[in-house]
Design an enzyme around this catalytic site. Structure first.
Site, mmCIF file in Angstrom:
data_model
loop_
_atom_site.group_PDB
_atom_site.id
_atom_site.type_symbol
_atom_site.label_atom_id
_atom_site.label_comp_id
_atom_site.label_asym_id
_atom_site.label_seq_id
_atom_site.Cartn_x
_atom_site.Cartn_y
_atom_site.Cartn_z
ATOM 1 N N GLU A 173 -4.339 -1.598 2.632
ATOM 2 C CA GLU A 173 -5.327 -0.655 3.197
ATOM 3 C C GLU A 173 -6.771 -1.049 2.850
ATOM 4 O O GLU A 173 -7.542 -0.226 2.337
ATOM 5 C CB GLU A 173 -5.022 0.774 2.729
ATOM 6 C CG GLU A 173 -3.696 1.280 3.252
ATOM 7 C CD GLU A 173 -3.414 2.760 2.995
ATOM 8 O OE1 GLU A 173 -4.162 3.393 2.235
ATOM 9 O OE2 GLU A 173 -2.449 3.276 3.567
ATOM 10 N N GLU A 292 4.152 1.564 5.728
ATOM 11 C CA GLU A 292 4.098 2.894 5.098
ATOM 12 C C GLU A 292 4.262 3.929 6.202
ATOM 13 O O GLU A 292 3.394 4.025 7.077
ATOM 14 C CB GLU A 292 2.780 3.129 4.341
ATOM 15 C CG GLU A 292 2.698 2.365 3.045
ATOM 16 C CD GLU A 292 1.494 2.747 2.183
ATOM 17 O OE1 GLU A 292 1.121 3.932 2.167
ATOM 18 O OE2 GLU A 292 0.954 1.832 1.540
HETATM 19 O O1 AHR Z 1 2.023 5.896 -0.509
HETATM 20 C C1 AHR Z 1 0.933 6.515 -1.134
HETATM 21 C C2 AHR Z 1 -0.381 5.851 -0.800
HETATM 22 O O2 AHR Z 1 -0.654 6.030 0.552
HETATM 23 C C3 AHR Z 1 -0.437 4.362 -0.987
HETATM 24 O O3 AHR Z 1 -0.764 3.992 -2.284
HETATM 25 C C4 AHR Z 1 -1.529 3.945 -0.056
HETATM 26 O O4 AHR Z 1 -1.345 2.648 0.444
HETATM 27 C C5 AHR Z 1 -1.503 4.997 1.035
HETATM 28 O O5 AHR Z 1 -2.761 5.511 1.289
#
Ligand code: AHR
Length: 502
Positions: A173, A292
């Protein structure tokens, strides 16, 4: 009563399912590692301090790949802190989550754990505080056979054979202003392409994931993808997508539609990959790593109350309910619909932190248990293997919030490798029962091997250590005829239908 139908056409196929689509994620944060997978004082722990009860649930869940070690944590992490004798490892401040990292678990311990649960590791390199040099050394440490400084350090630390890690993320990110070492698209694109080159020079068998946007609402979404792809297209293999959903307005009909947003997001990123491919006259297809995805909102208020600088505080501990399970099912179906481009996906995360598996806090005896979202993932990971068929669906639709034409039926079918079984995953978004008919072309349905539903619960019903009610149960409400199969889908239900075919 709602009515809907699905036509299965053997030759209308989206793609083979890459088994890595059933990946997950363990970040050094909250109680994911410490108090989650690793808890030396727990009754079920093995000689290395890892909980056997958690391992068993991870295996049952069917996770194929685990992204590690972050997440936002990654961007301030020195992997060297987590190797070598445990009593020499430093305690550090984790600036991403404002907690203390003890480094009791590092690459070696995590890799051994992943091997035991049968999952491959998807390793990530720090592009926040570090870059090319660390990344090439880490690949050498993990994947180089022997005879160099970093490979010999691995051997000295107890691992003769290389870890042979295939898939690597270049940062996390990096578009997010919250990220340590946050970069503009130009800065990240240049750094990622040079880092990718160096990593592949150490080991040209690895596959690399460049960071896409942190979510589709980021103000830089689109520009970020196009710029990053422009720099990295020739050097990386996947672009990442991240997205979390929630129901803060407590509007079930709208919440049930958020897979439409995920679908648009995937289509948009795919289009940007193909635009850069055309611009570059490239023959290569850029695939996607949705590394994610999940539901995340229940814990937001509680997390504001957590004090800083604790070891493994209970962060992001969402307790999932029945409506989350339905939404989760629609998200799984959406990932499968895009199996032609999504080759990796990681349910974020795996244990305690926005997770399907939960352990009790400050408890060294009670077993780990399954949250409501555990079950759809487990069923998809087990039966969603083979070839995804193009969904030819007829269903009525509704509007809610900013969504129009939300289909009452969300469904996808997967033909198994041996072509002896088709599994249909289906969510009935309606509050009415649904008469669901499945017919087929090129495949003869000879029977129903199993039909399970998760249905009939209070919308906010959760599982706990003591109660595991929100789970699939068998249904016999179906009929097989010459024309196909008809099934009664309960109002608001997640359904898995396994059909014997020839
Ligand atoms: O999964 C929790 C967080 O969400 C992670 O650390 C990050 O990559 C995302 O913003």
């Amino acid at each position: 009563m709602q009515k809907a139908s699905l036509k299965l056409v053997k030759d209308m196929q989206i793609s083979q399912v890459d088994k890595r689509i059933y990946g997950s994620f363990i970040e050094h944060m909250g109680r994911a590692v410490y108090g989650g997978i690793y808890q030396p004082d727990h009754a079920s722990s093995d000689a290395n301090g890892f909980r056997n009860d958690v391992k068993e649930l991870v295996k049952e869940l069917g996770v194929t790949l685990v992204r590690y070690p972050g997440g936002n944590f990654l961007s301030g992490y020195n992997w060297e802190d987590g190797v070598g004798p445990k009593d020499k490892r430093p305690r550090r401040t984790d600036l991403a989550w404002r907690a203390i990292e003890t480094n009791e678990v590092g690459i070696h311990e995590f890799f051994d754990w992943a091997e035991e649960v049968g999952a491959e590791v998807n390793m990530a390199v720090n592009m926040g505080t570090r870059g090319i040099d660390e990344a090439r050394q880490l690949v050498e440490y993990c994947n180089f056979p022997s005879g160099t400084e970093w490979s010999d350090r691995r051997i000295a630390n107890g691992r003769q054979e290389p870890f042979a890690i295939k898939t690597w993320c270049i940062g996390n990110e990096m578009d997010g202003p919250w990220q340590i070492g946050h970069k503009t698209a130009e800065e990240y694109g240049r750094a990622a392409s040079e880092t990718a080159k160096a990593m592949k020079l150490v080991d040209d068998s690895i596959e690399l994931v460049a960071c896409g946007s942190s979510n589709s609402q980021m103000p830089t979404f689109g520009d970020w993808e196009l710029t990053v792809l422009d720099h990295t297209y020739d050097y990386v293999d996947y672009l990442s997508l991240h997205q979390y959903y929630g129901n803060p307005a407590n509007n079930l009909e709208e919440y049930l539609a958020c897979s439409l947003d995920m679908d648009e997001f995937i289509k948009g990123v795919t289009a940007m990959c193909d635009a850069i491919k055309a611009k570059k006259h490239s023959k290569k297809q850029m695939n996607l790593s949705f590394d994610e995805w999940n539901i995340w909102y229940h814990s937001n208020e509680f997390d504001k109350t957590i004090k800083p600088w604790l070891i493994a505080p209970p962060q992001l501990e969402d307790h999932y309910n029945f409506e989350d399970t339905l939404v989760f099912g629609t998200l799984l179906i959406t990932l499968l619909k895009h199996a032609d481009r999504i080759k990796i996906a990681c349910l974020a995360q795996l244990v305690n932190v926005i997770a399907p598996i939960f352990t009790e806090e400050n408890d060294n005896d009670s077993p780990a248990w399954r949250q409501t979202i555990f079950y759809p993932f487990m069923q998809a990971a087990k039966y969603g293997r083979g070839t995804v068929l193009t969904p030819l669906i007829q269903t009525d639709s509704y509007s809610a919030g900013h969504y129009d034409a939300i289909p009452y039926l969300e469904s996808i079918a997967v033909l198994n490798e041996a072509e002896t079984e088709v599994t249909v995953f289906a969510v009935n978004r309606s509050r009415e029962e649904m008469a669901f008919s499945i017919d087929s072309l090129g495949l003869k349905v000879t029977g129903v091997t199993a039909f399970t539903q998760i249905a009939g619960h209070a919308i906010k019903a959760v599982n706990t250590l003591a109660s595991n009610d929100v789970k699939p149960v068998d249904s016999t409400r179906y009929a097989v005829s010459e024309e196909g199969v008809t099934l009664q889908l309960e109002p608001l239900s997640w359904n898995v239908i396994r059909l014997a075919v020839n």
